[in-house]
Design an enzyme around this catalytic site. Structure first.
Site, PDB file in Angstrom:
ATOM      1  N   GLY A  47       0.810  -1.220   0.000  1.00  0.00           N
ATOM      2  CA  GLY A  47       0.000   0.000   0.000  1.00  0.00           C
ATOM      3  C   GLY A  47       0.837   1.261   0.000  1.00  0.00           C
ATOM      4  O   GLY A  47       0.365   2.325   0.397  1.00  0.00           O
ATOM      5  N   SER A  71       3.845   0.526  -7.521  1.00  0.00           N
ATOM      6  CA  SER A  71       3.536   0.580  -8.965  1.00  0.00           C
ATOM      7  C   SER A  71       3.697   2.002  -9.508  1.00  0.00           C
ATOM      8  O   SER A  71       4.305   2.206 -10.566  1.00  0.00           O
ATOM      9  CB  SER A  71       2.098   0.128  -9.225  1.00  0.00           C
ATOM     10  OG  SER A  71       1.876  -1.130  -8.686  1.00  0.00           O
ATOM     11  N   ASP A  89      -1.057   8.980  -6.259  1.00  0.00           N
ATOM     12  CA  ASP A  89       0.227   8.315  -6.048  1.00  0.00           C
ATOM     13  C   ASP A  89       1.306   8.909  -6.949  1.00  0.00           C
ATOM     14  O   ASP A  89       2.437   9.157  -6.518  1.00  0.00           O
ATOM     15  CB  ASP A  89       0.086   6.815  -6.302  1.00  0.00           C
ATOM     16  CG  ASP A  89      -0.935   6.172  -5.375  1.00  0.00           C
ATOM     17  OD1 ASP A  89      -1.362   6.837  -4.404  1.00  0.00           O
ATOM     18  OD2 ASP A  89      -1.309   5.011  -5.630  1.00  0.00           O
ATOM     19  N   TYR A 140     -11.062  -2.467  -6.027  1.00  0.00           N
ATOM     20  CA  TYR A 140     -10.836  -1.021  -6.148  1.00  0.00           C
ATOM     21  C   TYR A 140     -11.783  -0.444  -7.208  1.00  0.00           C
ATOM     22  O   TYR A 140     -12.458   0.572  -6.983  1.00  0.00           O
ATOM     23  CB  TYR A 140      -9.373  -0.768  -6.511  1.00  0.00           C
ATOM     24  CG  TYR A 140      -9.003   0.685  -6.664  1.00  0.00           C
ATOM     25  CD1 TYR A 140      -8.509   1.420  -5.599  1.00  0.00           C
ATOM     26  CD2 TYR A 140      -9.143   1.326  -7.899  1.00  0.00           C
ATOM     27  CE1 TYR A 140      -8.159   2.761  -5.744  1.00  0.00           C
ATOM     28  CE2 TYR A 140      -8.804   2.658  -8.057  1.00  0.00           C
ATOM     29  CZ  TYR A 140      -8.306   3.363  -6.973  1.00  0.00           C
ATOM     30  OH  TYR A 140      -7.986   4.693  -7.134  1.00  0.00           O
TER      31      TYR A 140
HETATM   32  C1  GAF Z   1      -4.518   3.662  -4.757  1.00  0.00           C
HETATM   33  C2  GAF Z   1      -4.754   4.493  -6.000  1.00  0.00           C
HETATM   34  F1  GAF Z   1      -3.754   4.309  -6.899  1.00  0.00           F
HETATM   35  C3  GAF Z   1      -4.905   5.976  -5.671  1.00  0.00           C
HETATM   36  O1  GAF Z   1      -5.231   6.691  -6.818  1.00  0.00           O
HETATM   37  C4  GAF Z   1      -5.930   6.196  -4.563  1.00  0.00           C
HETATM   38  O2  GAF Z   1      -7.237   6.085  -5.064  1.00  0.00           O
HETATM   39  C5  GAF Z   1      -5.685   5.243  -3.396  1.00  0.00           C
HETATM   40  O3  GAF Z   1      -5.571   3.893  -3.816  1.00  0.00           O
HETATM   41  C6  GAF Z   1      -6.795   5.310  -2.389  1.00  0.00           C
HETATM   42  O4  GAF Z   1      -6.816   6.565  -1.781  1.00  0.00           O
HETATM   43  O5  GAF Z   1      -3.283   3.964  -4.175  1.00  0.00           O
END
Ligand code: GAF
Length: 446
Positions: free
Chosen positions: A127, A131, A175, A227
């Site tokens: 987490g 990536s 990210d 997700y």
């Molecule tokens: C992952 C995703 F890549 C981010 O864009 C974000 O949505 C996150 O999950 C959750 O906050 O890291």
């Protein structure tokens, strides 16, 4: 493993795998998100910071239009012809670096073939955005090698496009932004609708505290479909409320108007976490790091009960940490596995011991703890190595000051998109403790 050691290892492996010297080594960090989870793709706010660990890429241009990619963390070699490359053309781990080259070429950037070696000191599936770190390291390497003068916000958008379209994960922009725009000693307040980013001082050590990362040992993968399901639920919730996105709802109580109880809970999390991000930025702006504790606690409860993406190890770790003196703790990232952060006293021994004991009580293998100093964003860390054997790269350590983000040496061609010119909307009055940012005035390639 230090950044220097990872860079030297990647450069050395480049020599043995590709039979020559890399033209340079580039680094992009992973991230911790302080607060604002699953808010980015809802056009909301996030408050991540860059870690002191991440991904390095040793790279050199090639005379053909091929990518020749190897990784110390993945088996095999990917040889990808760039002409004709399309989403679906590469799968697995190589889709991340190949997707970046594809997205850059799609944007009209002068990117050609390259030999790449990818290495990392970031745990995968924890987490912490390993990536996105791959995408961003490859993006700055290719931009630098081919002299593409691209604002970092645009590179972040291209790296995200690679993930969305080549990898097939409908992630947001958080990210990649944290990895490319992070600054040492700061978190990044990002308005995901306008694209405006504001560095916010974040120095837990100066406040007599520390931010502890607990890698819970449970692995997560954004590619597993859950997700994407959450994102679809958020979009359905916004439709039910008649708004373009959940960012446009400022009062969490309004989400009770959604008939479907699951969608109502999802929306309640997003709207309330947006409020918490802005409250957190306000506290940090006022130097009140300790004040984050209750916000972290509430965010975890919201992710567990409303968004339903926490996992047993995260709940146990967060609760044990708080019982042992953490001011607040919460899961980070996309969910269903990964890490927990805990805002702890400078001496975190009691919290670590309590989390270990709680794990032992469940019969789980012990978790891993990481320090998380807010660090600099992506940068070139080794210059050209021509005529020097890989073993001599150690002599280049002086060039590897992790505190100052070096310019990546853009050499030609300026490229702009309308996204850089978007304006932010007014902050919502319903969210407590509004923070009035003074955003970066210019978006330049640092
Ligand atoms: C992952 C995703 F890549 C981010 O864009 C974000 O949505 C996150 O999950 C959750 O906050 O890291």
């Amino acid at each position: 493993m230090s950044l220097t050691a990872v860079a030297v290892r990647a450069a050395g492996r480049f020599f043995s795998w590709h039979g020559g010297q890399p033209e340079g080594v580039w680094h992009a960090p992973g991230r911790v998100n302080l607060i604002g989870e699953h808010t980015d793709y809802n056009s909301g706010w996030v408050l991540p910071f860059a870690l002191d660990r991440g991904v390095v890429v040793a790279a050199a241009r090639r005379g053909d239009d091929m990518l020749d990619i190897r990784s110390l963390q993945s088996e095999g070699r990917a040889v990808v012809p760039l002409p004709g490359l399309r989403p679906g053309g590469v799968t697995g781990w190589a889709a991340y670096p190949a997707g970046v080259a594809w997205a850059m070429r799609e944007a009209g950037l002068p990117v050609g073939g390259a030999s790449l070696v990818i290495d990392s000191d970031l745990p995968q599936g924890a987490g912490l955005s390993s990536s996105a770190a791959i995408e961003c390291a490859v993006a700055i390497a290719l931009a630098d090698l081919y002299g593409a003068d691209v604002p970092r916000t645009e590179l972040a958008a291209l790296a995200r496009r690679a993930e969305n379209e080549m990898v097939g994960v409908p992630s947001g922009i958080m990210d990649q932004s944290a990895s490319l725009l992070g600054e040492a000693g700061h978190a990044l307040l990002l308005d995901c609708r306008s694209g405006e980013s504001t560095p916010v001082p974040f120095d837990p050590v100066a406040a007599g505290l520390a931010l502890l990362v607990v890698d819970t040992g449970a692995r997560h993968a954004l590619t597993d479909g859950r997700y994407a399901q959450r994102r679809a639920e958020c979009e359905a919730a916004a439709r039910a409320l008649g708004v373009p996105s959940l960012r446009d709802v400022t009062d969490p109580a309004r989400t009770a108007a959604i008939g479907d109880p699951v969608l109502a809970r999802r929306a309640h999390h997003v709207v309330s976490d947006n409020c918490r991000v802005r409250a957190a930025a306000g506290l940090l702006g006022a130097g009140d790091v300790a004040g984050l504790g209750p916000l972290l606690h509430d965010s975890h409860a919201s992710l567990r009960d409303d968004f339903e993406i926490s996992w047993p190890q995260a709940d146990v770790a967060a609760e044990a940490a708080e019982r042992a003196g953490a001011l607040g703790a919460r899961m980070v990232g996309g969910g269903f596995g990964g890490s927990v952060i805990a805002l702890v006293p400078a001496d975190a021994a009691a919290v670590r011991a309590a989390v270990r004991a709680a794990y032992a009580g469940q019969g789980w293998a012990p978790p891993t703890f990481l320090d998380a100093p807010p660090s600099a964003g992506a940068r070139r860390i080794l210059l050209a190595l021509t005529h020097r054997p890989a073993q001599d790269i150690l002599a280049a350590r002086a060039a590897m000051d992790g505190r100052t983000a070096a310019r990546t040496g853009a050499r030609s061609g300026t490229w702009q998109s309308p996204r850089t010119r978007r304006r932010s909307r007014a902050n919502s009055p319903s969210c407590g403790a509004p923070f009035t940012p003074s955003p970066r005035s210019g978006l330049s390639f640092r």
